[in-house]
Design a protein around this motif. Sequence first.
Motif, PDB file in Angstrom:
ATOM      1  N   LEU A   1       0.823  -1.208   0.000  1.00 24.57           N
ATOM      2  CA  LEU A   1       0.000   0.000   0.000  1.00 24.57           C
ATOM      3  C   LEU A   1       0.858   1.259   0.000  1.00 24.57           C
ATOM      4  O   LEU A   1       0.549   2.238  -0.678  1.00 24.57           O
ATOM      5  CB  LEU A   1      -0.934  -0.006   1.216  1.00 24.57           C
ATOM      6  CG  LEU A   1      -2.067  -1.017   1.172  1.00 24.57           C
ATOM      7  CD1 LEU A   1      -2.807  -1.037   2.493  1.00 24.57           C
ATOM      8  CD2 LEU A   1      -3.016  -0.702   0.042  1.00 24.57           C
ATOM      9  N   LYS A   2       1.951   1.244   0.771  1.00 25.26           N
ATOM     10  CA  LYS A   2       2.849   2.401   0.803  1.00 25.26           C
ATOM     11  C   LYS A   2       3.513   2.612  -0.549  1.00 25.26           C
ATOM     12  O   LYS A   2       3.666   3.751  -1.010  1.00 25.26           O
ATOM     13  CB  LYS A   2       3.908   2.224   1.891  1.00 25.26           C
ATOM     14  CG  LYS A   2       3.356   2.435   3.280  1.00 25.26           C
ATOM     15  CD  LYS A   2       4.441   2.325   4.315  1.00 25.26           C
ATOM     16  CE  LYS A   2       3.864   2.538   5.707  1.00 25.26           C
ATOM     17  NZ  LYS A   2       4.894   2.438   6.744  1.00 25.26           N
ATOM     18  N   ALA A   3       3.915   1.544  -1.216  1.00 27.32           N
ATOM     19  CA  ALA A   3       4.525   1.660  -2.537  1.00 27.32           C
ATOM     20  C   ALA A   3       3.526   2.218  -3.548  1.00 27.32           C
ATOM     21  O   ALA A   3       3.884   3.063  -4.386  1.00 27.32           O
ATOM     22  CB  ALA A   3       5.040   0.303  -2.990  1.00 27.32           C
ATOM     23  N   ALA A   4       2.281   1.804  -3.458  1.00 31.29           N
ATOM     24  CA  ALA A   4       1.258   2.313  -4.365  1.00 31.29           C
ATOM     25  C   ALA A   4       0.994   3.788  -4.089  1.00 31.29           C
ATOM     26  O   ALA A   4       0.807   4.579  -5.024  1.00 31.29           O
ATOM     27  CB  ALA A   4      -0.030   1.503  -4.214  1.00 31.29           C
ATOM     28  N   ALA A   5       0.993   4.182  -2.824  1.00 35.80           N
ATOM     29  CA  ALA A   5       0.777   5.583  -2.487  1.00 35.80           C
ATOM     30  C   ALA A   5       1.926   6.437  -3.001  1.00 35.80           C
ATOM     31  O   ALA A   5       1.708   7.549  -3.519  1.00 35.80           O
ATOM     32  CB  ALA A   5       0.623   5.736  -0.983  1.00 35.80           C
ATOM     33  N   GLU A   6       3.140   5.962  -2.868  1.00 35.81           N
ATOM     34  CA  GLU A   6       4.301   6.698  -3.382  1.00 35.81           C
ATOM     35  C   GLU A   6       4.241   6.820  -4.901  1.00 35.81           C
ATOM     36  O   GLU A   6       4.561   7.867  -5.459  1.00 35.81           O
ATOM     37  CB  GLU A   6       5.597   5.996  -2.966  1.00 35.81           C
ATOM     38  CG  GLU A   6       5.928   6.141  -1.498  1.00 35.81           C
ATOM     39  CD  GLU A   6       6.230   7.575  -1.106  1.00 35.81           C
ATOM     40  OE1 GLU A   6       6.861   8.298  -1.894  1.00 35.81           O
ATOM     41  OE2 GLU A   6       5.816   7.965  -0.005  1.00 35.81           O
ATOM     42  N   ALA A   7       3.814   5.771  -5.566  1.00 36.07           N
ATOM     43  CA  ALA A   7       3.706   5.808  -7.019  1.00 36.07           C
ATOM     44  C   ALA A   7       2.647   6.814  -7.453  1.00 36.07           C
ATOM     45  O   ALA A   7       2.863   7.562  -8.411  1.00 36.07           O
ATOM     46  CB  ALA A   7       3.373   4.418  -7.553  1.00 36.07           C
ATOM     47  N   ARG A   8       1.515   6.831  -6.742  1.00 39.94           N
ATOM     48  CA  ARG A   8       0.472   7.808  -7.061  1.00 39.94           C
ATOM     49  C   ARG A   8       0.967   9.229  -6.812  1.00 39.94           C
ATOM     50  O   ARG A   8       0.691  10.137  -7.584  1.00 39.94           O
ATOM     51  CB  ARG A   8      -0.774   7.540  -6.220  1.00 39.94           C
ATOM     52  CG  ARG A   8      -1.724   6.554  -6.828  1.00 39.94           C
ATOM     53  CD  ARG A   8      -3.084   6.621  -6.176  1.00 39.94           C
ATOM     54  NE  ARG A   8      -3.022   6.469  -4.728  1.00 39.94           N
ATOM     55  CZ  ARG A   8      -3.038   5.324  -4.076  1.00 39.94           C
ATOM     56  NH1 ARG A   8      -3.101   4.201  -4.745  1.00 39.94           N
ATOM     57  NH2 ARG A   8      -2.978   5.283  -2.758  1.00 39.94           N
ATOM     58  N   LYS A   9       1.694   9.428  -5.723  1.00 37.11           N
ATOM     59  CA  LYS A   9       2.220  10.755  -5.386  1.00 37.11           C
ATOM     60  C   LYS A   9       3.209  11.217  -6.433  1.00 37.11           C
ATOM     61  O   LYS A   9       3.200  12.374  -6.871  1.00 37.11           O
ATOM     62  CB  LYS A   9       2.872  10.715  -4.015  1.00 37.11           C
ATOM     63  CG  LYS A   9       3.318  12.052  -3.504  1.00 37.11           C
ATOM     64  CD  LYS A   9       3.882  11.937  -2.113  1.00 37.11           C
ATOM     65  CE  LYS A   9       4.384  13.279  -1.637  1.00 37.11           C
ATOM     66  NZ  LYS A   9       5.016  13.184  -0.330  1.00 37.11           N
ATOM     67  N   ALA A  10       4.097  10.312  -6.877  1.00 36.41           N
ATOM     68  CA  ALA A  10       5.083  10.659  -7.895  1.00 36.41           C
ATOM     69  C   ALA A  10       4.407  10.966  -9.225  1.00 36.41           C
ATOM     70  O   ALA A  10       4.839  11.859  -9.958  1.00 36.41           O
ATOM     71  CB  ALA A  10       6.087   9.520  -8.058  1.00 36.41           C
ATOM     72  N   ARG A  11       3.350  10.226  -9.545  1.00 35.02           N
ATOM     73  CA  ARG A  11       2.635  10.448 -10.791  1.00 35.02           C
ATOM     74  C   ARG A  11       1.875  11.784 -10.746  1.00 35.02           C
ATOM     75  O   ARG A  11       1.784  12.481 -11.745  1.00 35.02           O
ATOM     76  CB  ARG A  11       1.654   9.307 -11.037  1.00 35.02           C
ATOM     77  CG  ARG A  11       1.201   9.226 -12.462  1.00 35.02           C
ATOM     78  CD  ARG A  11       0.328   8.020 -12.772  1.00 35.02           C
ATOM     79  NE  ARG A  11       0.605   6.845 -11.978  1.00 35.02           N
ATOM     80  CZ  ARG A  11      -0.319   6.152 -11.297  1.00 35.02           C
ATOM     81  NH1 ARG A  11      -1.575   6.512 -11.339  1.00 35.02           N
ATOM     82  NH2 ARG A  11       0.014   5.080 -10.611  1.00 35.02           N
ATOM     83  N   ALA A  12       1.365  12.158  -9.563  1.00 38.98           N
ATOM     84  CA  ALA A  12       0.622  13.412  -9.423  1.00 38.98           C
ATOM     85  C   ALA A  12       1.553  14.612  -9.506  1.00 38.98           C
ATOM     86  O   ALA A  12       1.165  15.678  -9.953  1.00 38.98           O
ATOM     87  CB  ALA A  12      -0.150  13.420  -8.116  1.00 38.98           C
ATOM     88  N   ASP A  13       2.804  14.448  -9.074  1.00 37.56           N
ATOM     89  CA  ASP A  13       3.771  15.534  -9.106  1.00 37.56           C
ATOM     90  C   ASP A  13       4.230  15.848 -10.522  1.00 37.56           C
ATOM     91  O   ASP A  13       4.672  16.962 -10.810  1.00 37.56           O
ATOM     92  CB  ASP A  13       4.985  15.205  -8.230  1.00 37.56           C
ATOM     93  CG  ASP A  13       4.645  15.206  -6.747  1.00 37.56           C
ATOM     94  OD1 ASP A  13       3.594  15.792  -6.385  1.00 37.56           O
ATOM     95  OD2 ASP A  13       5.400  14.609  -5.958  1.00 37.56           O
ATOM     96  N   ASP A  14       4.142  14.883 -11.403  1.00 34.63           N
ATOM     97  CA  ASP A  14       4.614  15.094 -12.792  1.00 34.63           C
ATOM     98  C   ASP A  14       3.700  15.939 -13.603  1.00 34.63           C
ATOM     99  O   ASP A  14       2.651  16.259 -13.466  1.00 34.63           O
ATOM    100  CB  ASP A  14       4.821  13.770 -13.509  1.00 34.63           C
ATOM    101  CG  ASP A  14       6.018  13.023 -12.961  1.00 34.63           C
ATOM    102  OD1 ASP A  14       6.863  13.658 -12.327  1.00 34.63           O
ATOM    103  OD2 ASP A  14       6.083  11.797 -13.179  1.00 34.63           O
TER     104      ASP A  14
END
Length: 57
Positions: free
Chosen positions: A44-57
């Motif tokens: 879940l933490k890895a998925a949240a980080e991936a979503r956060k990184a994708r939102a920052d782009d």
Amino acid sequence: MDYKKSGAPRPDRNTPAHREHNSKGTRKNPYDARASKADLVARLKAAAEARKARADD
């Protein structure tokens, strides 16, 4: 003539049409396979980080 008794028997209604690829009890997905809570939290933490990184782009 009893037309109800003629012809092939009707198939069961509660059986699936086919087997699922991820059904329980198979070699790849045994009944007793359970992911630990730590694995779940890490995923879940890895998925949240991936979503956060994708939102920052």
